[in-house]
Design a protein around this motif. Structure first.
Motif, short mmCIF file in Angstrom:
data_model
loop_
_atom_site.label_atom_id
_atom_site.label_comp_id
_atom_site.label_asym_id
_atom_site.label_seq_id
_atom_site.Cartn_x
_atom_site.Cartn_y
_atom_site.Cartn_z
N VAL A 72 48.56 -36.35 -9.70
CA VAL A 72 48.97 -34.97 -9.42
C VAL A 72 48.06 -33.95 -10.10
CG1 VAL A 72 51.39 -35.48 -8.93
CG2 VAL A 72 50.67 -35.15 -11.30
N ALA A 73 47.15 -34.41 -10.96
CA ALA A 73 46.20 -33.51 -11.62
C ALA A 73 45.04 -34.35 -12.12
CB ALA A 73 46.86 -32.78 -12.79
N ALA A 74 43.86 -33.71 -12.21
CA ALA A 74 42.68 -34.45 -12.65
C ALA A 74 41.69 -33.50 -13.31
CB ALA A 74 42.00 -35.13 -11.46
N ALA A 75 40.91 -34.07 -14.23
CA ALA A 75 39.86 -33.32 -14.92
C ALA A 75 38.59 -34.15 -14.93
CB ALA A 75 40.29 -32.97 -16.34
N LEU A 76 37.48 -33.52 -14.56
CA LEU A 76 36.15 -34.14 -14.62
C LEU A 76 35.39 -33.45 -15.74
CD1 LEU A 76 35.17 -34.17 -10.82
CD2 LEU A 76 36.77 -35.66 -12.03
N SER A 77 34.90 -34.21 -16.70
CA SER A 77 34.21 -33.61 -17.84
C SER A 77 33.04 -34.47 -18.27
CB SER A 77 35.17 -33.40 -19.01
OG SER A 77 35.65 -34.63 -19.50
N PHE A 78 32.20 -33.88 -19.11
CA PHE A 78 31.04 -34.59 -19.66
C PHE A 78 31.09 -34.47 -21.19
CE2 PHE A 78 29.68 -33.43 -15.40
CZ PHE A 78 29.06 -34.60 -14.96
N PRO A 79 30.96 -35.59 -21.90
CA PRO A 79 30.91 -35.53 -23.36
C PRO A 79 29.57 -35.01 -23.84
CG PRO A 79 30.63 -37.79 -22.61
CD PRO A 79 30.93 -36.97 -21.39
N PRO A 80 29.42 -34.75 -25.13
CA PRO A 80 28.15 -34.21 -25.63
C PRO A 80 26.94 -35.06 -25.23
CG PRO A 80 29.84 -34.15 -27.33
CD PRO A 80 30.43 -34.91 -26.19
N LYS A 152 39.66 -34.73 -28.00
CA LYS A 152 38.38 -35.45 -28.05
C LYS A 152 37.30 -34.58 -28.72
CE LYS A 152 38.98 -38.32 -23.89
NZ LYS A 152 40.35 -37.90 -23.57
N ALA A 153 37.26 -33.32 -28.33
CA ALA A 153 36.25 -32.42 -28.89
C ALA A 153 36.45 -32.22 -30.39
CB ALA A 153 36.29 -31.07 -28.17
N ASP A 154 37.69 -32.05 -30.82
CA ASP A 154 37.96 -31.87 -32.24
C ASP A 154 37.60 -33.12 -33.03
OD1 ASP A 154 38.82 -29.33 -31.74
OD2 ASP A 154 40.95 -29.81 -31.78
N ALA A 155 37.89 -34.29 -32.45
CA ALA A 155 37.53 -35.54 -33.13
C ALA A 155 36.02 -35.68 -33.27
CB ALA A 155 38.10 -36.73 -32.37
N ASP A 156 35.28 -35.16 -32.27
CA ASP A 156 33.81 -35.21 -32.31
C ASP A 156 33.21 -34.06 -33.11
OD1 ASP A 156 33.77 -37.50 -30.77
OD2 ASP A 156 33.48 -36.44 -28.87
N GLY A 157 34.04 -33.07 -33.47
CA GLY A 157 33.55 -31.93 -34.21
C GLY A 157 32.66 -31.00 -33.40
N VAL A 158 32.96 -30.87 -32.09
CA VAL A 158 32.16 -30.00 -31.23
C VAL A 158 33.09 -29.11 -30.41
CG1 VAL A 158 30.27 -31.67 -31.08
CG2 VAL A 158 32.07 -31.68 -29.33
N PRO A 159 32.59 -27.99 -29.89
CA PRO A 159 33.41 -27.12 -29.05
C PRO A 159 33.54 -27.66 -27.62
CG PRO A 159 31.23 -26.19 -29.31
CD PRO A 159 31.27 -27.41 -30.19
N CYS A 160 34.36 -26.98 -26.85
CA CYS A 160 34.47 -27.23 -25.41
C CYS A 160 33.90 -26.02 -24.66
CB CYS A 160 35.92 -27.42 -24.99
SG CYS A 160 36.75 -28.85 -25.67
N TYR A 161 33.41 -26.27 -23.46
CA TYR A 161 32.82 -25.20 -22.66
C TYR A 161 33.24 -25.39 -21.21
CZ TYR A 161 29.26 -22.64 -20.04
OH TYR A 161 28.61 -21.80 -19.16
N LEU A 162 33.42 -24.26 -20.49
CA LEU A 162 33.76 -24.32 -19.07
C LEU A 162 33.37 -23.01 -18.40
CD1 LEU A 162 36.48 -22.36 -18.55
CD2 LEU A 162 37.61 -24.26 -19.69
N GLU A 163 33.38 -23.05 -17.06
CA GLU A 163 33.28 -21.84 -16.25
C GLU A 163 34.48 -21.80 -15.32
OE1 GLU A 163 29.10 -23.82 -16.40
OE2 GLU A 163 30.98 -24.33 -15.37
N THR A 164 34.94 -20.60 -15.00
CA THR A 164 36.02 -20.46 -14.03
C THR A 164 35.78 -19.25 -13.15
OG1 THR A 164 38.42 -20.29 -13.70
CG2 THR A 164 37.49 -19.12 -15.59
N ASP A 165 36.25 -19.33 -11.90
CA ASP A 165 36.09 -18.21 -10.97
C ASP A 165 37.41 -17.49 -10.70
OD1 ASP A 165 37.41 -20.11 -9.49
OD2 ASP A 165 35.90 -20.29 -7.91
#
Length: 204
Positions: A72-80, A152-165
């Motif tokens: 019912v929902a999905a996310a596509l992402s890329f790790p560092p 996941k990002a907090d565990a890796d110690g990095v931020p998250c980034y995205l774009e939205t329209d």
């Protein structure tokens, strides 16, 4: 209680069509296929999301939320360090835009190029696509996926980034700790995008 889980390959096609239905009426789709009906946009977007999902399964991370065994929902992402993906990812992704027609394919390629020019160079988790089945929106399913990525990002110690329209999506992401770092209108379709960053909230 809903939870995020890795994509089962058996659900890949279903996931792609959930994303297609979720993005059918987005400003980006309206700009890439001006004048097309909802039915036409959905038909052309399905193969695009199929290619996108297949490429991210191989080169990134796909997480889904299920209800009664149905996606019912999905996310596509890329790790560092995994974006942009290698050349073969583009090959996998290209089928959908090509089937959408030369005009849409060219606009899509140019828009992607403009977005990549603005992509940050610091280590981060990149939320490329997040979509919820239209009839299930507003039920917190997208938030489940966002919390999973944030962890996941907090565990890796990095931020998250995205774009939205979508202006409405900006407010949703802000509730999850994202900040607007830039706004821009991208050629060739005069599409306005918000570029957002979620700072590290956990241990470094």
């Amino acid at each position: 209680m809903f939870q995020a889980e890795p994509l089962d390959p058996a659900n890949l096609s279903d996931t792609a069509w959930v994303l297609a239905r979720a993005f059918r009426d987005n400003p980006g789709m309206l700009a890439l296929l001006p004048g097309a009906t909802e039915e036409v946009r959905l038909r052309k977007l399905g193969p695009c999301m199929d290619g996108f999902t297949r490429s991210v399964v191989r080169y990134g991370t796909v997480e889904v939320v299920k209800d009664g065994g149905q996606v019912v929902a999905a996310a596509l992402s890329f790790p560092p360090g995994r974006f942009p993906p290698p050349f073969w990812a583009t090959v996998i992704q290209s089928k959908g835009p090509i089937l959408a027609g030369p005009r849409a394919a060219l606009r899509s390629a140019r828009l992607d190029q403009e977005m990549r020019k603005r992509h940050p160079h610091y280590p981060h988790h990149y939320l490329w696509i997040l979509g919820v089945e239209p009839g299930r929106q507003g039920q917190g399913l997208g938030s489940v996926l966002l919390r999973s990525l944030s962890a996941k990002a907090d565990a890796d110690g990095v931020p998250c980034y995205l774009e939205t329209d979508k202006p409405t999506s900006v407010k949703i992401y802000q509730r999850h700790g994202y900040e607007v770092v830039a706004e821009d209108e991208l050629p060739p379709v005069a599409l306005k995008l918000w570029f957002m960053n979620r700072p590290v909230a956990g241990p470094r």
